[in-house]
Enzyme design. Sequence first.
Site, PDB file in Angstrom:
ATOM      1  N   ASP A  37       0.860  -1.192   0.000  1.00  0.00           N
ATOM      2  CA  ASP A  37       0.000   0.000   0.000  1.00  0.00           C
ATOM      3  C   ASP A  37       0.890   1.234   0.000  1.00  0.00           C
ATOM      4  OD1 ASP A  37      -3.264   0.255   1.051  1.00  0.00           O
ATOM      5  OD2 ASP A  37      -2.039   2.074   0.862  1.00  0.00           O
ATOM      6  N   THR A 124     -13.557  -3.179  -8.486  1.00  0.00           N
ATOM      7  CA  THR A 124     -14.693  -3.148  -9.404  1.00  0.00           C
ATOM      8  C   THR A 124     -14.448  -2.088 -10.463  1.00  0.00           C
ATOM      9  OG1 THR A 124     -16.160  -3.884  -7.657  1.00  0.00           O
ATOM     10  CG2 THR A 124     -17.192  -2.832  -9.551  1.00  0.00           C
ATOM     11  N   PHE A 250     -32.663 -10.469  -0.145  1.00  0.00           N
ATOM     12  CA  PHE A 250     -32.735  -9.112  -0.703  1.00  0.00           C
ATOM     13  C   PHE A 250     -34.164  -8.700  -1.057  1.00  0.00           C
ATOM     14  CE2 PHE A 250     -28.501  -7.278  -0.976  1.00  0.00           C
ATOM     15  CZ  PHE A 250     -27.811  -8.316  -0.387  1.00  0.00           C
ATOM     16  N   GLY A 254     -37.219  -1.389   3.264  1.00  0.00           N
ATOM     17  CA  GLY A 254     -36.653  -0.520   4.292  1.00  0.00           C
ATOM     18  C   GLY A 254     -36.457   0.879   3.766  1.00  0.00           C
ATOM     19  N   CYS A 261     -20.862   0.119  -2.437  1.00  0.00           N
ATOM     20  CA  CYS A 261     -20.932  -0.627  -3.697  1.00  0.00           C
ATOM     21  C   CYS A 261     -22.205  -0.387  -4.507  1.00  0.00           C
ATOM     22  CB  CYS A 261     -20.794  -2.109  -3.406  1.00  0.00           C
ATOM     23  SG  CYS A 261     -19.299  -2.465  -2.491  1.00  0.00           S
ATOM     24  N   LYS A 264     -22.753   3.143  -5.993  1.00  0.00           N
ATOM     25  CA  LYS A 264     -21.654   3.424  -6.952  1.00  0.00           C
ATOM     26  C   LYS A 264     -21.765   2.542  -8.197  1.00  0.00           C
ATOM     27  CE  LYS A 264     -17.554   1.446  -5.896  1.00  0.00           C
ATOM     28  NZ  LYS A 264     -16.676   0.688  -6.729  1.00  0.00           N
TER      29      LYS A 264
END
Length: 442
Positions: A37, A124, A250, A254, A261, A264
């Site tokens: 990193d 991603t 899913f 709510g 994720c 985006k």
Amino acid sequence: MSHPTNREPIGVIGTGYVGLVTAAGFAELGNDVWCIDIDEAKIEGLKQGRIPIWEPGLAELVERHRGRLHFSTDLADALEHARLLFVAVGTPPTYSGDADLSAVHSVVAAMPASDRHALVMKSTVPVGTGATIKRVFEEQGKAGFRYVSCPEFLKEGSAVKDFLQPDRVVIGDDGDWAGDAVVDLYAPLEAPLVRTDIKSAEMVKLASNAFLATKISFINEIANVCEETGADVVEVARGMGLDDRIGPKFLQAGIGFGGSCFPKDVTALKQLAGNSGYHFQLLNSVIEVNELQKRRVMAKLEKNLGSLVGKEIGLLGLAFKPNTDDMREASSLVLSARLQAAGARVRAYDPVAEDEARKLIGGVEFKTSAAEVADGADALVLVTEWPEFAELDFSAVAASMRGNTVIDGRNFLDAEKVRDAGLAYEGIGRPALKDREPARTA
Ligand code: UGA
């Protein structure tokens, strides 16, 4: 789990949430992992055993495999020891809705010419990124560098388990040694394998997240219609979910999805389609429904309390979902701002996300327990379904509140228990008590 000794060393570039879980997961499978990193403080902390994110089981895994996990800011360490370099750097959204690939391109630029290394993309990225990177490698005289797409499907809060017990492993490659090597790496997990071309693998990731987000916005719209018609969305979802083709997951209505994720990736897929000349109509609605859903609590509060000016509103939970301290795109961000704009005073408690929340939310009074939030509140809103909220002593809550309104933004609480304590319970897409038909026995 057995720890084979003939596992090949790998590199992981980026020690964020995906990189660290991937590194720790492969260490558990017996691989030596060189974690790289550019953030020196983060690497120093990791060397001393400090984990920068809150993820169940991760700290234990890193601790257990300290001997296999090597942390460094020097890419050369990974290049020396490993031929497969997993890329797990951030790809945040930009103002245009495209993914920001600058961190990915920095990694690509830092690679030397090599015939024995491969990049394995975990971040991603839009469909076509692999093709672009291969072209860049060619232009830079690094055509020997191989490329594999290996999208991740980890969920925050259960990422370690998701790594070790995946529903599937998706590997997109050019049918060369690098793809074979990644297949071998994942073989001990015995998960269904989808080995395909690079573009299809990239699309599997975006399409999966967009589909799950669509499922949530769909059930949220059903919930809104349930509120108009007197049906109960929890019962409806149960009845739908038993159909094998639909499935029960899913389908929890709510106050909207959040996280790093879904918002985006749905936007990125919509943007990607648009850039390619296709208008992805459905995704516009998925996004819009979600934005409106985050605000629906306002009308419920106003119905119960009248004007919100000067009212004390308590938020139970702030994180975008339980078992994480992640506040990115959390519904609580929109809700707390809307409440304050309407003149309400907002107090809140979250078991782990307070530090993150303080960075993003202004004007909120942070409390150290749910009981403190309830004390003197006109209304409570459950924002995040942390298990401890289900265990609350609602009689004590009712006695300490100034008002009696409880809005359950995740349909998580036992409605009868809350009502029995004398509180006015309202969920999302569920009829109020007075409208309910008497319970029927089988
Ligand atoms: C999501 C996907 O589930 C992972 O497969 C994927 O790897 C990950 O994104 C990613 O791309 O990195 P995550 O964002 O961690 O994982 O969280 P989820 O558990 O999927 O929840 C997302 C949001 O949807 C939360 O705000 C949650 O409260 C909401 N949600 C979820 C609902 O409102 N209803 C549901 O029925 C399920």
